[in-house]
Design a protein around this motif. Structure first.
Motif, PDB file in Angstrom:
ATOM      1  N   GLY A  84      46.162  37.328  28.635  1.00 16.15           N
ATOM      2  CA  GLY A  84      45.000  37.824  29.371  1.00 16.15           C
ATOM      3  C   GLY A  84      45.027  37.279  30.788  1.00 16.15           C
ATOM      4  N   SER A  85      44.309  37.925  31.689  1.00 16.49           N
ATOM      5  CA  SER A  85      44.299  37.381  33.051  1.00 16.49           C
ATOM      6  C   SER A  85      43.405  36.142  33.119  1.00 16.49           C
ATOM      7  N   ASP A  86      42.556  35.957  32.117  1.00 18.24           N
ATOM      8  CA  ASP A  86      41.766  34.719  32.082  1.00 18.24           C
ATOM      9  C   ASP A  86      42.696  33.501  32.044  1.00 18.24           C
ATOM     10  N   LEU A  89      44.077  32.998  35.527  1.00 13.64           N
ATOM     11  CA  LEU A  89      43.061  32.345  36.362  1.00 13.64           C
ATOM     12  C   LEU A  89      42.945  30.863  36.013  1.00 13.64           C
ATOM     13  N   TYR A 108      32.776  37.430  39.194  1.00 16.94           N
ATOM     14  CA  TYR A 108      33.170  37.171  37.807  1.00 16.94           C
ATOM     15  C   TYR A 108      32.739  35.749  37.393  1.00 16.94           C
ATOM     16  N   TYR A 111      34.870  32.227  37.129  1.00 17.36           N
ATOM     17  CA  TYR A 111      35.306  31.355  38.235  1.00 17.36           C
ATOM     18  C   TYR A 111      34.497  30.057  38.229  1.00 17.36           C
ATOM     19  N   ALA A 148      37.355  38.892  43.546  1.00 16.28           N
ATOM     20  CA  ALA A 148      37.613  39.986  42.605  1.00 16.28           C
ATOM     21  C   ALA A 148      37.512  41.275  43.415  1.00 16.28           C
ATOM     22  N   ALA A 152      33.296  42.407  40.401  1.00 15.25           N
ATOM     23  CA  ALA A 152      32.484  42.556  39.197  1.00 15.25           C
ATOM     24  C   ALA A 152      31.360  41.529  39.309  1.00 15.25           C
ATOM     25  N   ASP A 178      41.743  39.049  42.444  1.00 18.69           N
ATOM     26  CA  ASP A 178      41.666  39.429  41.032  1.00 18.69           C
ATOM     27  C   ASP A 178      41.489  40.944  40.972  1.00 18.69           C
ATOM     28  N   ALA A 180      41.465  43.113  38.466  1.00 18.16           N
ATOM     29  CA  ALA A 180      41.223  43.597  37.095  1.00 18.16           C
ATOM     30  C   ALA A 180      40.870  45.089  37.063  1.00 18.16           C
ATOM     31  N   TYR A 181      40.179  45.572  38.113  1.00 19.32           N
ATOM     32  CA  TYR A 181      39.681  46.952  38.089  1.00 19.32           C
ATOM     33  C   TYR A 181      40.358  47.858  39.104  1.00 19.32           C
ATOM     34  N   SER A 206      43.693  44.709  30.186  1.00 18.45           N
ATOM     35  CA  SER A 206      42.496  44.842  29.351  1.00 18.45           C
ATOM     36  C   SER A 206      41.637  46.046  29.692  1.00 18.45           C
ATOM     37  N   LYS A 207      41.583  46.416  30.960  1.00 16.02           N
ATOM     38  CA  LYS A 207      40.629  47.436  31.358  1.00 16.02           C
ATOM     39  C   LYS A 207      41.311  48.802  31.486  1.00 16.02           C
ATOM     40  N   ARG A 215      45.348  40.994  24.827  1.00 14.86           N
ATOM     41  CA  ARG A 215      45.328  39.821  25.696  1.00 14.86           C
ATOM     42  C   ARG A 215      46.603  39.735  26.565  1.00 14.86           C
ATOM     43  N   ILE A 216      46.708  40.632  27.537  1.00 12.37           N
ATOM     44  CA  ILE A 216      47.858  40.598  28.440  1.00 12.37           C
ATOM     45  C   ILE A 216      47.355  40.623  29.881  1.00 12.37           C
TER      46      ILE A 216
HETATM   47  C1  PLP Z   1      37.756  41.470  32.524  1.00 10.09           C
HETATM   48  C2  PLP Z   1      38.063  40.638  33.712  1.00 10.09           C
HETATM   49  C3  PLP Z   1      39.079  39.690  33.689  1.00 10.09           C
HETATM   50  C4  PLP Z   1      39.711  39.174  32.417  1.00 10.09           C
HETATM   51  O1  PLP Z   1      40.492  39.993  31.788  1.00 10.09           O
HETATM   52  P1  PLP Z   1      41.408  39.535  30.598  1.00 10.09           P
HETATM   53  O2  PLP Z   1      42.746  39.959  31.084  1.00 10.09           O
HETATM   54  O3  PLP Z   1      40.911  40.334  29.456  1.00 10.09           O
HETATM   55  O4  PLP Z   1      41.355  38.063  30.382  1.00 10.09           O
HETATM   56  C5  PLP Z   1      39.404  39.029  34.855  1.00 10.09           C
HETATM   57  N1  PLP Z   1      38.733  39.275  35.989  1.00 10.09           N
HETATM   58  C6  PLP Z   1      37.732  40.146  36.042  1.00 10.09           C
HETATM   59  C7  PLP Z   1      37.017  40.354  37.325  1.00 10.09           C
HETATM   60  C8  PLP Z   1      37.349  40.859  34.903  1.00 10.09           C
HETATM   61  O5  PLP Z   1      36.319  41.689  34.923  1.00 10.09           O
END
Ligand code: PLP
Length: 352
Positions: A84-86, A89, A108, A111, A148, A152, A178, A180-181, A206-207, A215-216
């Protein structure tokens, strides 16, 4: 709390994930998951790994890393795969924020949690009144900056020009973007990791790649930065990405058509939903993501809206945080999900 807990963790407030209800009648629009299943190619690739689960996963993640690097036109040495990107981070906060971390007031929630966990000094920089990042506010800051983009939970994106502006303010200061989106309408800066060694891009499957449960996540950065992060990964858990997820990642990257079709559907549904909610009297922030920030209705508080949707088996996200407490965040689900949301919203408004 047991008597054994280290006192440094006594006051830690962990991240609150969105609820994951067990009931199937629930329409789940609270954690920005994709309403679409992984593609058939991904499912077959995962199945093929099952008979090799007696072996450890490839700690170098080579097949998936190569697929990602090739798809972005980057060298493999600029890519690190994580759980996961968590986890990406977590490694960056842990090892690459020696002067602290700076990030917007509305962003997010992880952080803040990671800063607290690793005892990192934070500098919170308020977004402007329209919830936008003003890059001038970061001038002179020495901390590693976390942005981000798109943000988000606002959904608002920052231009590539502004990201470059942040990078140029101080070539010795790290900027973590970040993304993610980003696939839902943001402007990626992935290509800039070849030009700026102070840029780290974090991405997730994830998104936009329908794989939240796999979890990638991955990091794109200068190869020396990647080596630093590898050092942390190999000191923490070399096998943090399992074989099934590695196979899923590679197959997903190779199945570009399914990926693009899903995104296209989400964007169309987003436009229809935003228009309809605006017509019903809500303020809907400009979204470059798979969710909408919706609120400030004259006759209905966001908290009431959240609760009444929940009574109707529709789960959205409400943040009891000062500047955004009159908004709810609604994930873009399937067309049918959104039609139901809009119908229930009409009923709620009738009762006001
Ligand atoms: C969902 C999200 C993540 C985490 O995503 P994972 O890869 O599922 O851990 C990271 N940053 C932001 C801004 C998110 O919304």
């Amino acid at each position: 709390m047991s008597k054994y807990l280290d006192k440094k963790l006594k006051h830690l407030i962990p991240y609150t994930p969105g609820e994951q209800p067990k009931r199937d009648r629930i329409i789940k629009l609270n954690t920005n998951e994709s309403p679409f299943p992984p593609s058939n190619a991904v499912i077959s690739a995962v199945k093929e790994t099952l008979s090799t689960l007696n072996l450890y996963s490839d700690s170098t993640c080579d097949a998936a890393v190569t697929a990602i690097a090739d798809s972005l036109g980057l060298d493999k040495s600029r890519v690190l795969l994580t759980n996961g990107s968590d986890e990406s981070l977590a490694f960056i906060f842990y090892g690459l924020s020696p002067k602290g971390a700076a990030f917007p007031d509305i962003t997010y929630g992880f952080y803040r949690v990671l800063s607290d966990l690793y005892n990192i000094q934070t500098r919170v920089v308020p977004l402007d009144p329209r919830f936008r990042v003003n890059i001038e506010d970061y001038k002179g800051l020495q901390q590693t900056i976390y942005i981000a983009n798109p943000n988000a939970p606002t959904g608002i994106s920052l231009s590539k020009n502004d990201i470059v502006g942040l990078l140029l303010q101080n070539p010795d200061r790290l900027l973590v973007v970040d993304e993610a989106y980003v696939d839902f309408g943001g402007e990626s800066v992935a290509d800039l990791v070849d030009k700026f060694d102070n840029l780290i891009v974090v991405r997730t499957f994830s998104k936009s790649r329908n794989l939240a449960g796999a979890r990638i996540g991955f990091v794109l950065a200068d190869s020396e930065v990647i080596k630093d992060l590898q050092k942390i990964k190999y000191s923490f858990n070399p096998y943090s990405v399992n074989s099934m997820s590695l196979a899923a990642a590679k197959a997903s990257i190779q199945d570009q058509k399914y990926f693009l079709d899903c995104i296209d559907t989400i964007k169309k549904t987003r436009a229809l939903t935003a228009k309809s909610l605006t017509d019903k009297g809500f303020l809907v922030l400009d979204s470059s993501t798979n969710f909408l920030m919706v609120g400030q209705h004259k006759r209905l508080t966001a908290k009431d809206y959240y609760e009444k949707l929940k009574q109707n088996n529709i789960l959205v996200r409400y943040f009891a945080q000062e500047r955004i407490k009159d908004f709810v965040r609604i994930t873009i689900g399937s067309k049918e999900n959104m039609e139901q949301l809009l119908a229930v919203t009409d009923n709620i408004l009738k009762g006001q």
